[in-house]
Enzyme design. Structure first.
Site, PDB file in Angstrom:
ATOM      1  N   GLU A  82      -7.771 -10.669   1.972  1.00 51.53           N
ATOM      2  CA  GLU A  82      -7.295 -10.149   3.021  1.00 51.53           C
ATOM      3  C   GLU A  82      -6.524  -8.818   2.511  1.00 51.53           C
ATOM      4  OE1 GLU A  82      -7.578 -10.929   5.861  1.00 51.53           O
ATOM      5  OE2 GLU A  82      -8.390 -12.879   6.033  1.00 51.53           O
ATOM      6  N   GLU A 103      -4.037   4.038   3.612  1.00 52.40           N
ATOM      7  CA  GLU A 103      -2.791   3.174   4.067  1.00 52.40           C
ATOM      8  C   GLU A 103      -1.600   3.757   3.357  1.00 52.40           C
ATOM      9  OE1 GLU A 103      -2.977  -0.782   2.717  1.00 52.40           O
ATOM     10  OE2 GLU A 103      -2.745  -1.487   4.682  1.00 52.40           O
ATOM     11  N   LYS A 156       0.582 -17.895  -6.624  1.00 45.67           N
ATOM     12  CA  LYS A 156       1.517 -16.851  -7.276  1.00 45.67           C
ATOM     13  C   LYS A 156       1.790 -15.987  -6.099  1.00 45.67           C
ATOM     14  CE  LYS A 156       1.465 -12.661  -8.939  1.00 45.67           C
ATOM     15  NZ  LYS A 156       2.608 -12.224  -8.733  1.00 45.67           N
ATOM     16  N   GLY A 207      -3.434  -8.680  -0.663  1.00 49.80           N
ATOM     17  CA  GLY A 207      -2.837  -7.717  -1.144  1.00 49.80           C
ATOM     18  C   GLY A 207      -3.233  -6.296  -0.922  1.00 49.80           C
ATOM     19  N   SER A 208      -3.177  -5.481  -1.929  1.00 49.97           N
ATOM     20  CA  SER A 208      -4.040  -4.082  -1.652  1.00 49.97           C
ATOM     21  C   SER A 208      -5.482  -4.215  -2.217  1.00 49.97           C
ATOM     22  CB  SER A 208      -3.494  -3.285  -2.951  1.00 49.97           C
ATOM     23  OG  SER A 208      -3.642  -3.617  -4.110  1.00 49.97           O
ATOM     24  N   THR A 209      -6.232  -3.272  -1.458  1.00 53.49           N
ATOM     25  CA  THR A 209      -7.675  -3.174  -1.660  1.00 53.49           C
ATOM     26  C   THR A 209      -7.993  -2.988  -3.161  1.00 53.49           C
ATOM     27  OG1 THR A 209      -8.140  -2.343   0.524  1.00 53.49           O
ATOM     28  CG2 THR A 209      -9.763  -1.942  -1.057  1.00 53.49           C
ATOM     29  N   CYS A 259      -0.357  -4.756   7.131  1.00 52.90           N
ATOM     30  CA  CYS A 259      -1.895  -4.356   6.955  1.00 52.90           C
ATOM     31  C   CYS A 259      -2.249  -4.063   8.292  1.00 52.90           C
ATOM     32  CB  CYS A 259      -2.304  -5.446   6.254  1.00 52.90           C
ATOM     33  SG  CYS A 259      -2.077  -7.032   7.015  1.00 52.90           S
ATOM     34  N   VAL A 307      -6.400  -4.017  -5.828  1.00 53.99           N
ATOM     35  CA  VAL A 307      -6.384  -5.287  -6.675  1.00 53.99           C
ATOM     36  C   VAL A 307      -7.132  -6.224  -5.998  1.00 53.99           C
ATOM     37  CG1 VAL A 307      -4.641  -7.047  -7.402  1.00 53.99           C
ATOM     38  CG2 VAL A 307      -3.856  -4.745  -7.258  1.00 53.99           C
ATOM     39  N   GLY A 308      -7.513  -6.210  -4.938  1.00 55.78           N
ATOM     40  CA  GLY A 308      -8.554  -7.291  -4.423  1.00 55.78           C
ATOM     41  C   GLY A 308      -9.977  -6.904  -5.016  1.00 55.78           C
TER      42      GLY A 308
HETATM   43  P1  NDP Z   1      -0.840  -5.879  -4.637  1.00 51.53           P
HETATM   44  O1  NDP Z   1      -2.192  -5.835  -4.588  1.00 51.53           O
HETATM   45  O2  NDP Z   1      -0.099  -4.923  -5.572  1.00 51.53           O
HETATM   46  O3  NDP Z   1      -0.281  -7.104  -5.043  1.00 51.53           O
HETATM   47  C1  NDP Z   1      -0.594  -8.321  -4.398  1.00 51.53           C
HETATM   48  C2  NDP Z   1      -0.525  -9.599  -5.056  1.00 51.53           C
HETATM   49  O4  NDP Z   1      -1.465  -9.587  -6.335  1.00 51.53           O
HETATM   50  C3  NDP Z   1       0.868  -9.819  -6.005  1.00 51.53           C
HETATM   51  O5  NDP Z   1       1.311 -11.054  -5.977  1.00 51.53           O
HETATM   52  C4  NDP Z   1       0.586  -9.184  -7.119  1.00 51.53           C
HETATM   53  O6  NDP Z   1       1.479  -9.509  -8.245  1.00 51.53           O
HETATM   54  C5  NDP Z   1      -0.703  -9.664  -7.586  1.00 51.53           C
HETATM   55  N1  NDP Z   1      -1.618  -8.878  -8.617  1.00 51.53           N
HETATM   56  C6  NDP Z   1      -1.419  -7.720  -9.069  1.00 51.53           C
HETATM   57  N2  NDP Z   1      -2.027  -7.423 -10.137  1.00 51.53           N
HETATM   58  C7  NDP Z   1      -3.044  -8.350 -10.288  1.00 51.53           C
HETATM   59  C8  NDP Z   1      -3.900  -8.664 -11.314  1.00 51.53           C
HETATM   60  N3  NDP Z   1      -4.382  -7.931 -12.138  1.00 51.53           N
HETATM   61  N4  NDP Z   1      -4.318 -10.231 -11.129  1.00 51.53           N
HETATM   62  C9  NDP Z   1      -4.053 -10.725 -10.170  1.00 51.53           C
HETATM   63  N5  NDP Z   1      -3.153 -10.675  -9.210  1.00 51.53           N
HETATM   64  C10 NDP Z   1      -2.507  -9.610  -9.551  1.00 51.53           C
HETATM   65  O7  NDP Z   1      -0.293  -5.653  -3.077  1.00 51.53           O
HETATM   66  P2  NDP Z   1       1.141  -5.553  -2.700  1.00 51.53           P
HETATM   67  O8  NDP Z   1       1.926  -6.709  -3.104  1.00 51.53           O
HETATM   68  O9  NDP Z   1       1.770  -4.299  -2.972  1.00 51.53           O
HETATM   69  O10 NDP Z   1       1.178  -5.682  -1.189  1.00 51.53           O
HETATM   70  C11 NDP Z   1       0.892  -4.489  -0.391  1.00 51.53           C
HETATM   71  C12 NDP Z   1      -0.606  -4.655   0.120  1.00 51.53           C
HETATM   72  O11 NDP Z   1      -1.011  -5.871   0.676  1.00 51.53           O
HETATM   73  C13 NDP Z   1      -1.081  -3.581   1.089  1.00 51.53           C
HETATM   74  O12 NDP Z   1      -2.175  -2.758   0.663  1.00 51.53           O
HETATM   75  C14 NDP Z   1      -1.268  -4.195   2.345  1.00 51.53           C
HETATM   76  O13 NDP Z   1      -2.322  -3.575   3.111  1.00 51.53           O
HETATM   77  C15 NDP Z   1      -2.002  -5.612   1.714  1.00 51.53           C
HETATM   78  N6  NDP Z   1      -1.717  -6.624   2.652  1.00 51.53           N
HETATM   79  C16 NDP Z   1      -2.892  -6.860   3.409  1.00 51.53           C
HETATM   80  C17 NDP Z   1      -2.682  -7.995   4.400  1.00 51.53           C
HETATM   81  C18 NDP Z   1      -4.234  -8.631   5.045  1.00 51.53           C
HETATM   82  O14 NDP Z   1      -3.865  -9.684   5.383  1.00 51.53           O
HETATM   83  N7  NDP Z   1      -5.199  -7.917   5.182  1.00 51.53           N
HETATM   84  C19 NDP Z   1      -1.492  -8.774   4.722  1.00 51.53           C
HETATM   85  C20 NDP Z   1      -0.513  -8.228   3.840  1.00 51.53           C
HETATM   86  C21 NDP Z   1      -0.753  -7.149   2.957  1.00 51.53           C
HETATM   87  P3  NDP Z   1       2.810  -8.595  -8.641  1.00 51.53           P
HETATM   88  O15 NDP Z   1       3.001  -7.711  -7.467  1.00 51.53           O
HETATM   89  O16 NDP Z   1       3.880  -9.728  -8.744  1.00 51.53           O
HETATM   90  O17 NDP Z   1       2.471  -7.924  -9.926  1.00 51.53           O
END
Ligand code: NDP
Length: 501
Positions: free
Chosen positions: A263, A395, A188, A241-243, A297, A245-246
């Site tokens: 990550e 961040e 996804k 993604g973000s910490t 990130c 949602v992680g």
């Molecule tokens: P998010 O955490 O908001 O989203 C990441 C992904 O998770 C998206 O596909 C999102 O879907 C999905 N998501 C959101 N909610 C859920 C849920 N409840 N269950 C499952 N999946 C979900 O991050 P962003 O897309 O805003 O990306 C930016 C963040 O990613 C920054 O904080 C950045 O630091 C981090 N990042 C980390 C990296 C690393 O390698 N350490 C590399 C790149 C980014 P959708 O948004 O489509 O709703």
């Protein structure tokens, strides 16, 4: 209100309609359409199905069937490797189309998007090589009657969830390694930047990946992503993604004790000593802070400068940063593109406001730029930032550089480590002892010495602490998508159980 000027490159452009990939078939899904407005141009560029829980369940069932019935997990490493190599060739052949999609959907400069595509094709080739080298261990030292064999088996169905900032690159840090191991997947991408991942689906079909092995869902996280983290038929979740949602992903996966790889965010320090090559550092500092508009990130968003050079270096960074070209992402000379959404631009602005209220000063920029296109932010420098300020700890994910100072090496290390993140760090000094001391004491997954943000498919990437769990890339990357199985084999008659004969 900004009047959007459609650039010439989009004169004959038609928004592209995408479908999801489930069990080898392109499908509309059961929800409505999501429209993506280009952040750098303000026009609709893509439409996607808004996937639902039912779509996620169909995709997971397809991946489960493809894993349990084969043929993908049963192929030889060489067979899977050849398909991954073909995919890499097709990625390279369609690189311009993929880069264009990433550029218009994410707002990143087109020259940068092309660079990311080159890097991604290399990762697919590297994973293809590892597919042939995946192996376990054997123990011939356990006694005459015993042979121990440790197998590496594909872990099963893997959910892959990716963010918007490096759409094609990040899926390429996960998917080829999962495929190399023999796993099947549900992917996804972010709802904001799904285009290039869907084109990857076309590429993988053409390369010969069987139906159900890669399923690609579009839609919003809580609706279509959440079932990918909870469903009992999923064996592993790989998330970037973000910490926040992680953390949620890990909690969701805990219900069925899935393996989780995360990550997450970073607040990466660059520690600079007076004996450093300051000309090189200043160039790297500007790149590290403003590359991908700081939506990265790995951004070098926290400078920790020795007090004796801080004022001069900050001024020189500001001088150079003024020359950075912010503008139309499709212009090949643009260095910094648009901010992903208007809401995110507001969030970045609120960090700057909060910092000035807390006592920091704006040494450069500080607000939005009206270019008559989409939404842009001026490269910004905040000086006088103290370690306890929010802007030094959280961040920002935008083109905002915070400048802090130190007097002793111990103080620099303490400031660098005084946050929840630990993704990457940099140290600048001509002294080997200084670099190595910082390299060993700073708690981060990568420490750059007299360079910044360099990477290679061979080098593991990931974070300490709340920057994540596990590592991507590197020679162990395929093993992350495996289970270990022990075969304990006995030869000949055995005596000495409980009961005497
Ligand atoms: P998010 O955490 O908001 O989203 C990441 C992904 O998770 C998206 O596909 C999102 O879907 C999905 N998501 C959101 N909610 C859920 C849920 N409840 N269950 C499952 N999946 C979900 O991050 P962003 O897309 O805003 O990306 C930016 C963040 O990613 C920054 O904080 C950045 O630091 C981090 N990042 C980390 C990296 C690393 O390698 N350490 C590399 C790149 C980014 P959708 O948004 O489509 O709703």
């Amino acid at each position: 209100m900004t009047a959007h000027v459609k650039p010439k490159a989009l004169d004959n452009f038609q928004a592209r309609d995408f479908r999801m990939l489930i069990d080898g078939l392109w499908t509309e899904g059961s929800g409505n359409a999501i429209e993506r407005v280009a952040p750098g141009h303000g026009i609709v560029v893509s439409r996607y199905p808004a996937g639902t829980k039912a779509d996620a369940e169909r995709a997971i069932a397809a991946a489960r069937k493809a894993f349990d019935n084969g043929p993908w997990p049963n192929m030889t490493g060489a067979e899977r490797s050849n398909i991954l190599l073909k995919a890499a060739d097709l990625i390279a052949a369609r690189a311009d189309e993929l880069a264009f999609l990433d550029c218009i959907e994410s707002g990143k400069p087109i020259s940068q998007a092309k660079g990311e595509l080159g890097g991604a094709a290399d990762i697919w080739r590297y994973a293809a090589a590892l597919a042939r080298d995946l192996h376990g261990e054997s123990y011939n030292t356990l006694g005459q009657g015993t042979l121990g064999v440790v197998l590496r088996e594909a872990i099963g169905v893997v959910s892959i969830i990716t963010p918007w900032n490096f759409p094609f690159l990040i899926v390429s840090q996960k998917l080829p390694f999962a495929l190399a191991a023999g796993c099947t997947t549900v992917v996804k991408p972010s709802e904001l930047t799904s285009g290039s991942t869907l084109v990857l689906g076309e590429i993988l079909i053409e390369a010969g990946v069987p139906a159900g092995v890669v399923n690609i869902l579009t839609g919003i996280g809580p609706e279509v992503g959440a079932p990918m983290t909870t469903h009992p038929d999923v064996d592993m979740v790989s998330f970037t993604g973000s910490t926040g949602v992680g953390r949620l992903t890990m909690a969701n996966a805990a219900q069925t004790l899935k393996k989780v790889s995360l990550e997450l965010g970073g607040k990466n320090p660059q520690i600079v000593f007076p004996d450093a090559n300051l000309d090189e550092f200043i160039d790297a500092a500007v790149f590290g802070a403003y590359f991908n508009a700081g939506e990265c990130c790995n951004a070098g968003s926290r400078l920790i400068l020795h007090k004796s050079i801080a004022a001069d270096v900050t001024e020189r960074i500001a001088e150079l940063a003024k020359k950075v070209k912010v503008g139309d992402p499709l212009d090949p000379t643009t260095q910094v593109g648009a901010i992903i959404t208007p809401q995110h631009l507001e969030k970045i602005g609120s960090y700057v406001d909060g910092a000035t209220k807390a006592g920091a000063s704006v040494a450069l920029g500080g607000g939005a730029l009206d270019l008559g296109l989409g939404q842009f932010m001026a490269p910004t420098i905040l000086s006088g930032v103290l370690p306890e300020m929010t802007v030094a700890r959280e961040e920002v994910f935008g083109p905002v550089l915070s400048v802090l100072t130190f007097e002793t090496t111990e103080e620099a290390i303490r400031i660098a480590n005084a946050i929840d993140y630990g993704l990457s760090a940099g140290v600048w000094s001509r002294d080997f002892d200084t670099c190595l001391t910082i390299g060993r004491k700073v708690r981060a997954g990568t420490v750059w010495m007299n360079t910044f943000m360099d990477g290679a498919s061979e080098l593991p990437f990931g974070g300490y602490r709340q920057s994540g769990l596990g590592r991507e890339l590197g020679r162990h990357a395929v093993e992350d998508y495996t289970e270990t199985k022990t075969l304990n084999m006995h030869m000949g008659a055995r005596t000495g159980w409980w009961m005497p004969r």
